[in-house]
Design a protein around this motif. Structure first.
Motif, PDB file in Angstrom:
ATOM      1  N   ILE A 113     -11.202  -9.713   3.234  1.00 22.24           N
ATOM      2  CA  ILE A 113      -9.816 -10.184   3.204  1.00 22.24           C
ATOM      3  C   ILE A 113      -8.965  -9.574   4.323  1.00 22.24           C
ATOM      4  O   ILE A 113      -7.952 -10.136   4.736  1.00 22.24           O
ATOM      5  CB  ILE A 113      -9.219  -9.929   1.798  1.00 22.24           C
ATOM      6  N   TYR A 114      -9.366  -8.421   4.837  1.00 23.29           N
ATOM      7  CA  TYR A 114      -8.633  -7.768   5.934  1.00 23.29           C
ATOM      8  C   TYR A 114      -9.242  -8.100   7.291  1.00 23.29           C
ATOM      9  O   TYR A 114      -8.711  -7.723   8.330  1.00 23.29           O
ATOM     10  CB  TYR A 114      -8.681  -6.237   5.769  1.00 23.29           C
ATOM     11  N   ASN A 161       1.174   3.832  -3.210  1.00 24.50           N
ATOM     12  CA  ASN A 161       0.506   5.116  -3.012  1.00 24.50           C
ATOM     13  C   ASN A 161       1.406   6.261  -2.577  1.00 24.50           C
ATOM     14  O   ASN A 161       1.034   7.417  -2.704  1.00 24.50           O
ATOM     15  CB  ASN A 161      -0.627   4.952  -1.990  1.00 24.50           C
ATOM     16  N   ILE A 195      -5.060  -6.450  -5.751  1.00 21.71           N
ATOM     17  CA  ILE A 195      -6.205  -5.581  -5.430  1.00 21.71           C
ATOM     18  C   ILE A 195      -5.947  -4.162  -5.951  1.00 21.71           C
ATOM     19  O   ILE A 195      -6.857  -3.485  -6.421  1.00 21.71           O
ATOM     20  CB  ILE A 195      -6.465  -5.581  -3.895  1.00 21.71           C
ATOM     21  N   GLU A 196      -4.682  -3.734  -5.906  1.00 24.51           N
ATOM     22  CA  GLU A 196      -4.317  -2.392  -6.391  1.00 24.51           C
ATOM     23  C   GLU A 196      -4.171  -2.364  -7.919  1.00 24.51           C
ATOM     24  O   GLU A 196      -3.760  -1.345  -8.489  1.00 24.51           O
ATOM     25  CB  GLU A 196      -2.989  -1.950  -5.751  1.00 24.51           C
ATOM     26  N   PHE A 201      -8.794 -12.956  -5.256  1.00 28.54           N
ATOM     27  CA  PHE A 201      -9.168 -12.256  -4.019  1.00 28.54           C
ATOM     28  C   PHE A 201     -10.655 -11.949  -3.957  1.00 28.54           C
ATOM     29  O   PHE A 201     -11.108 -11.311  -3.014  1.00 28.54           O
ATOM     30  CB  PHE A 201      -8.315 -10.998  -3.812  1.00 28.54           C
ATOM     31  N   PHE A 217      -2.413   8.135   2.550  1.00 24.98           N
ATOM     32  CA  PHE A 217      -1.539   8.111   3.719  1.00 24.98           C
ATOM     33  C   PHE A 217      -1.401   9.531   4.264  1.00 24.98           C
ATOM     34  O   PHE A 217      -1.120  10.466   3.531  1.00 24.98           O
ATOM     35  CB  PHE A 217      -0.172   7.537   3.354  1.00 24.98           C
ATOM     36  N   GLU A 249      -6.246   4.295  -0.945  1.00 27.33           N
ATOM     37  CA  GLU A 249      -5.478   4.714   0.233  1.00 27.33           C
ATOM     38  C   GLU A 249      -5.113   6.182   0.173  1.00 27.33           C
ATOM     39  O   GLU A 249      -4.802   6.725  -0.894  1.00 27.33           O
ATOM     40  CB  GLU A 249      -4.173   3.913   0.346  1.00 27.33           C
ATOM     41  N   GLN A 309     -19.661 -10.902  -3.492  1.00 27.88           N
ATOM     42  CA  GLN A 309     -18.810  -9.816  -3.003  1.00 27.88           C
ATOM     43  C   GLN A 309     -18.677  -8.756  -4.101  1.00 27.88           C
ATOM     44  O   GLN A 309     -18.314  -9.091  -5.229  1.00 27.88           O
ATOM     45  CB  GLN A 309     -17.466 -10.468  -2.653  1.00 27.88           C
ATOM     46  N   LYS A 343       0.838  -1.205   0.000  1.00 29.28           N
ATOM     47  CA  LYS A 343       0.000   0.000   0.000  1.00 29.28           C
ATOM     48  C   LYS A 343       0.875   1.259   0.000  1.00 29.28           C
ATOM     49  O   LYS A 343       0.643   2.199  -0.759  1.00 29.28           O
ATOM     50  CB  LYS A 343      -0.924   0.015   1.224  1.00 29.28           C
ATOM     51  N   LEU A 366      -1.391 -10.492  -3.054  1.00 27.61           N
ATOM     52  CA  LEU A 366      -2.834 -10.238  -3.170  1.00 27.61           C
ATOM     53  C   LEU A 366      -3.134  -8.748  -3.071  1.00 27.61           C
ATOM     54  O   LEU A 366      -3.965  -8.222  -3.816  1.00 27.61           O
ATOM     55  CB  LEU A 366      -3.591 -11.021  -2.089  1.00 27.61           C
ATOM     56  N   GLU A 367      -2.458  -8.057  -2.157  1.00 26.80           N
ATOM     57  CA  GLU A 367      -2.669  -6.618  -2.020  1.00 26.80           C
ATOM     58  C   GLU A 367      -2.301  -5.895  -3.318  1.00 26.80           C
ATOM     59  O   GLU A 367      -3.037  -4.997  -3.771  1.00 26.80           O
ATOM     60  CB  GLU A 367      -1.838  -6.071  -0.858  1.00 26.80           C
ATOM     61  N   ILE A 385     -14.483  -6.247  -0.463  1.00 23.75           N
ATOM     62  CA  ILE A 385     -13.069  -6.632  -0.330  1.00 23.75           C
ATOM     63  C   ILE A 385     -12.631  -6.658   1.137  1.00 23.75           C
ATOM     64  O   ILE A 385     -11.618  -7.272   1.485  1.00 23.75           O
ATOM     65  CB  ILE A 385     -12.174  -5.671  -1.158  1.00 23.75           C
TER      66      ILE A 385
END
Lengths: 258, 258
Positions: B110-111, A85, A123-124, A240, B196, B194, B187, A81, A119-120, B107
């Motif tokens: 998954i977290y 980003n 997703i991105e 995912f 930050f 994101e 889903q 992430k 996986l992250e 999603i």
């Protein structure tokens, strides 16, 4: 500006692990590499992310190095992430995670920090691969698998990946000429049979260590476990979207709205 | 010995959270309840498990209570492993996790620590449900959803679940008579954008807070997001075989073995 693909490298064993050093060396042959990886081991972190505490990142690029490196206080998913980003100037063409010291085949994909980074990235919207070697030792020998790692990464860069899919690649612990080839597999239906080791601390209080035995009752020859036992590299396409689409029809017969 | 079903209750907000207290009260109407839950909040832990440190468990059952309760130092997945393998005398008939303070739709599954407990139970062969209410506040009102929680649990006890499937149930934050019904969903294809939040600490060093905006570009009317926005309870059947079976054929056209 370079025409080479931009490759993000991360892992869950921490930025100093020999596995990620191997990955950095292979990837720098085919692209511009940026490393954003945990500053300490994060194994078995699953898809944890850091939302209730702060994240720290330190650039640790060596003087004169062509490769930028960042050590991050977070989980593997945090690293991806942050990289996508905040750190990288553009979306990477590929994200590779690993090479993990130890297996992430079968059900282990769900506990795996290595795969959570891949996986992250998926997703991105970044094509991603997690690599693991079936040798958990810090001194594991990654030499025999370097050519395969390179070839698989090149294939992903050339062909792209199906939407919503990342790759889970596991290597058997054998010499290069013993590797029979690469197999596209499904995840074996296996599980961990837990054995908790119960002990008593000096204050008389009980505590546990989680241990366990891996049990594979899936005898299919199209599984990752079969491939690895038979000296093949296994590649499982992993998604995912966790929806069990096949179950929707059956659940629609329930009396939930009466 | 009771003929009632044995129900394991856990969560990720911690054993004192109002959400799990609601779940305990509803489940004790339909079964014998044992609670094994984290002793502190474990949100966004994904499917983390504790393998490099020790686990502590303390029985905190109140005097005279019919319900046994255990507070565990681990993650939600740890709690389920410990409960099934060490604490419970037999395999539970049902595992329920939650009720989470906040959404686990799309999603977020998954977290989610809530869903990792349900998935872990599924892996152990126990029918399992994760419940979440779209209200992250500690003082969230769980009264409007109690009847639905009970009915869904009863349906799972009566019908069982398809192999390898657990349920992800989300409730809109509305009054009971505003709830239009229950929908079986897929889903939604959504993600977190994101942002930050970069700050500087008193020593002059940068650090980050992970924040973000939820972006749903999936306009399907068969998704959990659609159901929740339209005042339905959403149920998504979730699987822990992550293989993207549809991608295997395409990957088999690659030149990995030349």
């Amino acid at each position: 500006m370079s025409n080479k693909p931009l490759i993000l490298v991360t892992n869950d064993d921490g930025i100093t692990a020999p596995g990620i050093r191997t990955l950095v060396s292979v990837m720098s042959e085919i692209g511009d590499v940026v490393v954003v990886a945990p500053d300490s081991p994060q194994s078995a972190m699953g898809h944890a992310i850091t939302i209730n505490s702060t994240l720290h990142v330190e650039e640790i690029t060596e003087n004169g190095s062509a490769i930028s490196e960042y050590a991050c206080s977070g989980t593997p998913a945090d690293c991806v992430k942050l990289a996508v980003n905040e750190i990288l100037k553009r979306k990477p063409d590929l994200c590779v995670s690993g090479i993990n010291h130890g297996s992430n085949s079968s059900i282990n994909v769900i506990y795996s920090g290595t795969m959570s980074a891949a996986l992250e990235a998926g997703i991105e919207g970044v094509p991603a691969i997690g690599f693991s070697l079936l040798d958990y030792k810090w001194g594991a020998n990654f030499e025999p698998i370097k050519n395969h790692v390179k070839k698989i990464a090149q294939n992903v860069l050339e062909n792209g990946l199906p939407n919503g899919v990342v790759l889970n690649v596991n290597f058997p612990r054998i010499s290069e000429n013993e590797i029979k080839g690469v197999k596209i597999c499904r995840q074996a239906k296996a599980y961990w049979k837990e054995e908790f080791d119960k002990r008593t601390n000096p204050m008389g209080k009980d505590y546990y260590w989680l241990t366990g035995k891996f049990v594979n009752e899936d005898h299919g020859e199209d599984t990752d476990e079969w491939a690895l036992e038979n000296n093949y590299v296994s590649i499982v396409p992993v998604q995912f979207d966790l929806t069990a689409h096949h179950a929707i029809q059956q659940l629609n017969t329930w009396t939930l709205n009466d």
